[in-house]
Design a protein around this motif. Structure first.
Motif, PDB file in Angstrom:
ATOM      1  N   LEU A 195      -4.193   2.492  11.542  1.00 24.84           N
ATOM      2  CA  LEU A 195      -5.014   1.282  11.393  1.00 24.84           C
ATOM      3  C   LEU A 195      -4.476   0.436  10.259  1.00 24.84           C
ATOM      4  O   LEU A 195      -4.131   0.962   9.196  1.00 24.84           O
ATOM      5  CB  LEU A 195      -6.453   1.652  11.045  1.00 24.84           C
ATOM      6  CG  LEU A 195      -7.333   2.209  12.148  1.00 24.84           C
ATOM      7  CD1 LEU A 195      -8.728   2.495  11.576  1.00 24.84           C
ATOM      8  CD2 LEU A 195      -7.434   1.220  13.313  1.00 24.84           C
ATOM      9  N   CYS A 196      -4.457  -0.872  10.474  1.00 27.28           N
ATOM     10  CA  CYS A 196      -4.083  -1.782   9.392  1.00 27.28           C
ATOM     11  C   CYS A 196      -5.151  -2.877   9.360  1.00 27.28           C
ATOM     12  O   CYS A 196      -5.294  -3.644  10.313  1.00 27.28           O
ATOM     13  CB  CYS A 196      -2.703  -2.375   9.689  1.00 27.28           C
ATOM     14  SG  CYS A 196      -2.230  -3.681   8.554  1.00 27.28           S
TER      15      CYS A 196
ATOM     16  N   TYR B 107     -12.701  -2.912   5.715  1.00 30.03           N
ATOM     17  CA  TYR B 107     -14.033  -2.262   5.679  1.00 30.03           C
ATOM     18  C   TYR B 107     -14.230  -1.468   6.979  1.00 30.03           C
ATOM     19  O   TYR B 107     -14.744  -0.352   6.975  1.00 30.03           O
ATOM     20  CB  TYR B 107     -15.191  -3.273   5.574  1.00 30.03           C
ATOM     21  CG  TYR B 107     -15.111  -4.314   4.471  1.00 30.03           C
ATOM     22  CD1 TYR B 107     -14.366  -4.099   3.317  1.00 30.03           C
ATOM     23  CD2 TYR B 107     -15.817  -5.520   4.582  1.00 30.03           C
ATOM     24  CE1 TYR B 107     -14.316  -5.065   2.322  1.00 30.03           C
ATOM     25  CE2 TYR B 107     -15.772  -6.488   3.585  1.00 30.03           C
ATOM     26  CZ  TYR B 107     -15.012  -6.263   2.465  1.00 30.03           C
ATOM     27  OH  TYR B 107     -14.963  -7.217   1.487  1.00 30.03           O
ATOM     28  N   ILE B 108     -13.773  -2.092   8.088  1.00 34.05           N
ATOM     29  CA  ILE B 108     -13.930  -1.419   9.400  1.00 34.05           C
ATOM     30  C   ILE B 108     -13.020  -0.182   9.444  1.00 34.05           C
ATOM     31  O   ILE B 108     -13.449   0.905   9.868  1.00 34.05           O
ATOM     32  CB  ILE B 108     -13.588  -2.399  10.552  1.00 34.05           C
ATOM     33  CG1 ILE B 108     -14.555  -3.592  10.536  1.00 34.05           C
ATOM     34  CG2 ILE B 108     -13.616  -1.682  11.911  1.00 34.05           C
ATOM     35  CD1 ILE B 108     -14.157  -4.755  11.435  1.00 34.05           C
ATOM     36  N   ALA B 109     -11.792  -0.343   8.959  1.00 41.95           N
ATOM     37  CA  ALA B 109     -10.845   0.789   8.978  1.00 41.95           C
ATOM     38  C   ALA B 109     -11.383   1.948   8.147  1.00 41.95           C
ATOM     39  O   ALA B 109     -11.327   3.115   8.568  1.00 41.95           O
ATOM     40  CB  ALA B 109      -9.486   0.334   8.454  1.00 41.95           C
TER      41      ALA B 109
ATOM     42  N   LEU C 232      -3.197   4.762   7.553  1.00 47.35           N
ATOM     43  CA  LEU C 232      -4.125   3.698   7.171  1.00 47.35           C
ATOM     44  C   LEU C 232      -3.409   2.713   6.252  1.00 47.35           C
ATOM     45  O   LEU C 232      -2.773   3.124   5.279  1.00 47.35           O
ATOM     46  CB  LEU C 232      -5.288   4.364   6.426  1.00 47.35           C
ATOM     47  CG  LEU C 232      -6.568   3.603   6.182  1.00 47.35           C
ATOM     48  CD1 LEU C 232      -7.164   3.107   7.478  1.00 47.35           C
ATOM     49  CD2 LEU C 232      -7.569   4.531   5.463  1.00 47.35           C
ATOM     50  N   ILE C 233      -3.550   1.433   6.571  1.00 45.13           N
ATOM     51  CA  ILE C 233      -2.993   0.402   5.694  1.00 45.13           C
ATOM     52  C   ILE C 233      -4.148  -0.512   5.304  1.00 45.13           C
ATOM     53  O   ILE C 233      -4.765  -1.142   6.169  1.00 45.13           O
ATOM     54  CB  ILE C 233      -1.869  -0.392   6.397  1.00 45.13           C
ATOM     55  CG1 ILE C 233      -0.775   0.579   6.841  1.00 45.13           C
ATOM     56  CG2 ILE C 233      -1.299  -1.461   5.474  1.00 45.13           C
ATOM     57  CD1 ILE C 233       0.146   0.046   7.892  1.00 45.13           C
TER      58      ILE C 233
ATOM     59  N   VAL D 176      -1.728   6.813   3.387  1.00 47.65           N
ATOM     60  CA  VAL D 176      -2.430   5.536   3.159  1.00 47.65           C
ATOM     61  C   VAL D 176      -1.561   4.632   2.287  1.00 47.65           C
ATOM     62  O   VAL D 176      -1.017   5.059   1.271  1.00 47.65           O
ATOM     63  CB  VAL D 176      -3.788   5.755   2.452  1.00 47.65           C
ATOM     64  CG1 VAL D 176      -4.466   4.419   2.155  1.00 47.65           C
ATOM     65  CG2 VAL D 176      -4.706   6.638   3.288  1.00 47.65           C
ATOM     66  N   MET D 177      -1.471   3.383   2.691  1.00 44.81           N
ATOM     67  CA  MET D 177      -0.818   2.385   1.836  1.00 44.81           C
ATOM     68  C   MET D 177      -1.829   1.277   1.556  1.00 44.81           C
ATOM     69  O   MET D 177      -2.550   0.836   2.449  1.00 44.81           O
ATOM     70  CB  MET D 177       0.408   1.786   2.533  1.00 44.81           C
ATOM     71  CG  MET D 177       1.040   0.672   1.707  1.00 44.81           C
ATOM     72  SD  MET D 177       2.602   0.093   2.378  1.00 44.81           S
ATOM     73  CE  MET D 177       2.056  -0.763   3.854  1.00 44.81           C
TER      74      MET D 177
END
Ligand code: MLT
Length: 366
Positions: free
Chosen positions: A96-97, A104-106, A120-121, A213-214
């Motif tokens: 997800l980015c 907030y959704i991610a 996750l970005i 995560v980035m």
């Protein structure tokens, strides 16, 4: 069956508009836009990702070409829509980015459905809930939209969204975003502002995130500032943090070059052929519209900005020098793709130095 290209499908009692591009078997990246924009804010990221990734960008409920549906907006509802879209497309796991509201959704999605995501970005976003002051600002914004209309809201918004530099060097980006905001309905603006004000914090769950995560943030982001990004970085085990210069809240648009560089490096760990895509990236990474491509040219652009800043400082702090500035044979324009060569630079400095000398001798200034 794969719904390649642009599509509208029915998910979770509303019609969702999405683009699905890239090779069938490639790792999946889902791009989630911020408020109140639409999926086209990711165009410059989609361009560099699609050769090696299956890239899905979609319009959040009520935004872009997706219907609002009839349910009350909330981050939880937006997360259900995301999961509904993944189920419809038969995607078991994705990276997800998300930018700002997209983040907030991610964060909500990874907290509640950790098995469905493998990376996750988080861009220009935060894990905190709204403070009472922010809630109040949203309430006032809702009233103002009803009273004065969307254009005024869009004008006020872009002042906070972009760095001053972006207004000077890439005004067209601010215009595109203003138009995006103006295409969003009053109903969606209102319902989303309420949903944002009511969202829950996700900070207390950060330590549980187990995927790579980035975190990326523009160093001038006033809405979700670097301090919020640093907090998430400190609390998400093994996360990477990049604070991007020449950018405020819309770092992927304001400094596409640097943003894409970090994005591609990060996602390459999910890719089988990093060399191939890095090669293509270096050739094809055109930040937004027709901005320049190479690092060298980016440096030229930075230099141009510094010169512009000097000129603006002279204009604001020494207005009496304006007359001399106007006499200057060489000024470096703020247009797109300004041609800056060593000859132009040195003649610019020569004229600057000669007007300053002239001013000093006229005024016997120090
Ligand atoms: C966004 O870009 O999504 C918004 O700035 C989020 C917010 O207002 O909290």
């Amino acid at each position: 069956m794969r719904y390649k290209g642009n599509n509208r499908i029915s998910v979770n009692n509303h019609t969702i508009s999405f683009d699905d591009e890239g090779p069938d078997e490639a790792p999946v990246i889902i791009l989630i836009h911020g408020f109140p924009f639409n999926k086209s804010m990711w165009n410059k990221q989609v361009e560099v990702l699609i050769e090696n990734y299956r890239v899905i960008s979609y319009d959040i409920r009520g935004h872009g070409k997706s219907d609002a549906g009839t349910e009350e907006f909330s981050i939880e509802l937006f997360t259900d829509d995301l999961l509904g879209l993944m189920d419809f497309l038969n995607i078991q796991k994705a990276m997800l980015c998300g930018l700002s509201m997209g983040g907030y959704i991610a964060l909500n999605a990874i907290e509640n459905f950790p098995k469905r995501f493998n990376g996750l970005i988080l861009c220009d976003t935060t894990c905190t809930a709204d403070t009472p002051e922010t809630k109040e600002k949203r309430r006032v914004a809702i009233e103002n939209i009803a009273e004065y209309g969307i254009e005024q809201y869009a004008n006020e918004s872009i002042k906070n969204l972009f760095a001053l530099e972006t207004f000077i060097t890439s005004k067209e980006k601010t215009i595109i975003i203003k138009e995006m905001i103006m295409k969003t309905s009053v109903q969606t603006l209102t319902a989303t502002l309420l949903a944002l004000a009511e969202r829950k914090e996700t900070c207390s769950k950060l330590a549980k995130i187990k995927v790579p995560v980035m975190i990326i943030v523009g160093n001038e982001d006033k809405i979700t500032p670097p301090v919020a990004a640093r907090f998430m970085h400190k609390n998400i085990p093994g996360s990477k943090l990049h604070i991007i210069e020449h950018a405020a809240h819309l770092s992927n648009i304001e400094n596409t070059y640097e943003f894409n560089e970090h994005l591609l490096k990060f996602v390459s760990s999910f890719n089988q052929k990093p060399d191939k895509f890095m090669k293509r990236y270096l050739v094809d990474s055109r930040p937004f519209d027709s901005d320049k491509t190479s690092k060298y040219e980016q440096m030229e652009k930075d230099l141009n900005f510094k010169i512009l800043k000097t000129t603006l400082t002279i204009k604001s702090k020494y207005p009496e020098l304006l007359k001399y500035l106007e006499e200057m044979p060489d000024t470096i324009s703020a247009e797109k793709d300004p041609k800056i060569t060593l000859t132009i630079l040195s003649s610019y400095y020569e004229s600057l130095s000669s007007i300053l000398k002239k001013y000093k001798s006229d005024h016997q200034a120090n």
